[in-house]
Design a protein around this motif. Sequence first.
Motif, PDB file in Angstrom:
ATOM      1  N   ILE A   1       1.037 -32.189  25.972  1.00 62.23           N
ATOM      2  CA  ILE A   1       0.039 -31.138  25.777  1.00 62.23           C
ATOM      3  C   ILE A   1      -0.456 -30.600  27.116  1.00 62.23           C
ATOM      4  CG2 ILE A   1      -2.342 -30.737  25.012  1.00 62.23           C
ATOM      5  CD1 ILE A   1      -1.736 -32.560  22.622  1.00 62.23           C
ATOM      6  N   GLY A   2      -0.604 -31.494  28.087  1.00 62.29           N
ATOM      7  CA  GLY A   2      -1.193 -31.097  29.367  1.00 62.29           C
ATOM      8  C   GLY A   2      -0.264 -30.379  30.307  1.00 62.29           C
ATOM      9  N   ARG A   3       1.011 -30.343  29.999  1.00 64.47           N
ATOM     10  CA  ARG A   3       1.978 -29.717  30.907  1.00 64.47           C
ATOM     11  C   ARG A   3       1.922 -28.195  30.785  1.00 64.47           C
ATOM     12  NH1 ARG A   3       6.213 -29.976  34.108  1.00 64.47           N
ATOM     13  NH2 ARG A   3       8.124 -28.816  33.624  1.00 64.47           N
ATOM     14  N   ALA A   4       1.608 -27.513  31.879  1.00 67.57           N
ATOM     15  CA  ALA A   4       1.516 -26.051  31.906  1.00 67.57           C
ATOM     16  C   ALA A   4       2.129 -25.533  33.199  1.00 67.57           C
ATOM     17  CB  ALA A   4       0.073 -25.606  31.774  1.00 67.57           C
ATOM     18  N   PRO A   5       3.457 -25.499  33.282  1.00 64.49           N
ATOM     19  CA  PRO A   5       4.117 -25.099  34.531  1.00 64.49           C
ATOM     20  C   PRO A   5       3.991 -23.612  34.812  1.00 64.49           C
ATOM     21  CG  PRO A   5       5.743 -25.431  32.796  1.00 64.49           C
ATOM     22  CD  PRO A   5       4.421 -25.864  32.230  1.00 64.49           C
ATOM     23  N   LEU A   6       4.006 -23.269  36.084  1.00 63.46           N
ATOM     24  CA  LEU A   6       4.089 -21.880  36.534  1.00 63.46           C
ATOM     25  C   LEU A   6       5.502 -21.641  37.059  1.00 63.46           C
ATOM     26  CD1 LEU A   6       0.735 -21.483  38.514  1.00 63.46           C
ATOM     27  CD2 LEU A   6       1.232 -20.702  36.194  1.00 63.46           C
ATOM     28  N   LEU A   7       6.052 -20.489  36.753  1.00 57.36           N
ATOM     29  CA  LEU A   7       7.420 -20.170  37.149  1.00 57.36           C
ATOM     30  C   LEU A   7       7.455 -19.109  38.231  1.00 57.36           C
ATOM     31  CD1 LEU A   7       9.170 -20.037  33.646  1.00 57.36           C
ATOM     32  CD2 LEU A   7       8.841 -22.005  35.162  1.00 57.36           C
ATOM     33  N   GLY A   8       8.470 -19.198  39.047  1.00 54.66           N
ATOM     34  CA  GLY A   8       8.746 -18.182  40.059  1.00 54.66           C
ATOM     35  C   GLY A   8      10.239 -18.011  40.158  1.00 54.66           C
ATOM     36  N   GLY A   9      10.730 -16.839  39.825  1.00 55.83           N
ATOM     37  CA  GLY A   9      12.171 -16.625  39.842  1.00 55.83           C
ATOM     38  C   GLY A   9      12.905 -17.474  38.832  1.00 55.83           C
ATOM     39  N   GLY A  10      12.206 -17.854  37.761  1.00 51.86           N
ATOM     40  CA  GLY A  10      12.812 -18.676  36.726  1.00 51.86           C
ATOM     41  C   GLY A  10      12.737 -20.164  36.993  1.00 51.86           C
ATOM     42  N   ALA A  11      12.248 -20.556  38.154  1.00 51.74           N
ATOM     43  CA  ALA A  11      12.120 -21.969  38.502  1.00 51.74           C
ATOM     44  C   ALA A  11      10.650 -22.376  38.507  1.00 51.74           C
ATOM     45  CB  ALA A  11      12.736 -22.237  39.873  1.00 51.74           C
ATOM     46  N   GLU A  12      10.392 -23.653  38.278  1.00 48.22           N
ATOM     47  CA  GLU A  12       9.026 -24.152  38.288  1.00 48.22           C
ATOM     48  C   GLU A  12       8.527 -24.252  39.724  1.00 48.22           C
ATOM     49  OE1 GLU A  12       6.566 -28.109  36.836  1.00 48.22           O
ATOM     50  OE2 GLU A  12       8.398 -27.519  35.756  1.00 48.22           O
ATOM     51  N   VAL A  13       7.398 -23.562  39.993  1.00 44.90           N
ATOM     52  CA  VAL A  13       6.870 -23.542  41.358  1.00 44.90           C
ATOM     53  C   VAL A  13       5.410 -23.989  41.429  1.00 44.90           C
ATOM     54  CG1 VAL A  13       8.468 -21.729  42.094  1.00 44.90           C
ATOM     55  CG2 VAL A  13       6.209 -21.109  41.170  1.00 44.90           C
TER      56      VAL A  13
END
Length: 328
Positions: free
Chosen positions: A309-321
């Motif tokens: 539930i706590g995982r909220a990744p941000l993406l940049g160029g399709g990769a997690e950044v």
Amino acid sequence: MTSSAARTPAISDPAPRLPVLAEVVRSGFTEGHHRGSLVVLAADGSVELSLGDPGAPVFPRSSNKPMQAAAVLRAGLDLSEERLALAAASHSGEGFHLDLVRKMLSEHGLSPEDLQTPPDLPLDAVEAETYLAAGHVRERLTMNCSGKHAAMLAACALNGWDMAGYLDPAHPLQRLVHQVVEEAAGEEVAAVGTDGCGAPLMAVSLVGLARAFRGFVLAEPGTAERRVADAMRAHPEYVAGTRRPDTWLMREVPGTLSKMGAEAVQAVALADGRALAFKIDDGSTRALGPVLARALGLLGIDAPVVGRIGRAPLLGGGAEVGEIRAAF
């Protein structure tokens, strides 16, 4: 002669800023914050943690739905557990949700055309894409509150109440909802507005909201409140959907009652009466998961679902950044 100081209107002190509940970190740089208020209640109902201003009234949005579902039971409507869970739902618009809403309506001589929900797409993004690819358009049935509205209409049909005006705050059903909300929250409704689905919306404090959820899980078996809590916990997939955090939490932490609301509201009660409620002030639902996971951690819940539930990744160029993470 009046002085310039006397002519200048007094300027009140600005309200204190709410604390940061979540921060947005991209490439190691904190680019933003989400502020809000949160309350955690101990098993005996006392306030264990208070952040921000949880005593101020908010619109709980769909976190009010368990109380609305309890009201239709008090109105005499008898619903199976699946139907009762759907009456308290913000459903994803999956096929099994829509099929049961249709059945709930037809069982009382009603049809989707009787719903006064605004036409909408399924709430779940995957379901919405599938729905559009099949050539469908926005419908009242697919709006996430259609289960609640179907139950409200069925209660009206049962009691001989006006169905055309079932969303009027002065309608007998909505007056009953108002009463149930106040009783559950242990406080007077501070304001009445209109929710996104068109139904009346009652404002209470986050403390009152957490108190209501606590009261539902601790209510005596057979009461309207306990029946709603039991139905939601037994059939969480009807409350939300197969890809939704409320479903995951209720399925994987036995005895937990959980319901999110629009504008980033969340309420949870554990089987032993511990409870929490919070609102992200800017309404950003992307912060819900990280804040909820952190609050659950403070309650001692360390099940694998909390990390999910706590995982909220941000993406940049399709990769997690980067990520959105709790900050308390």
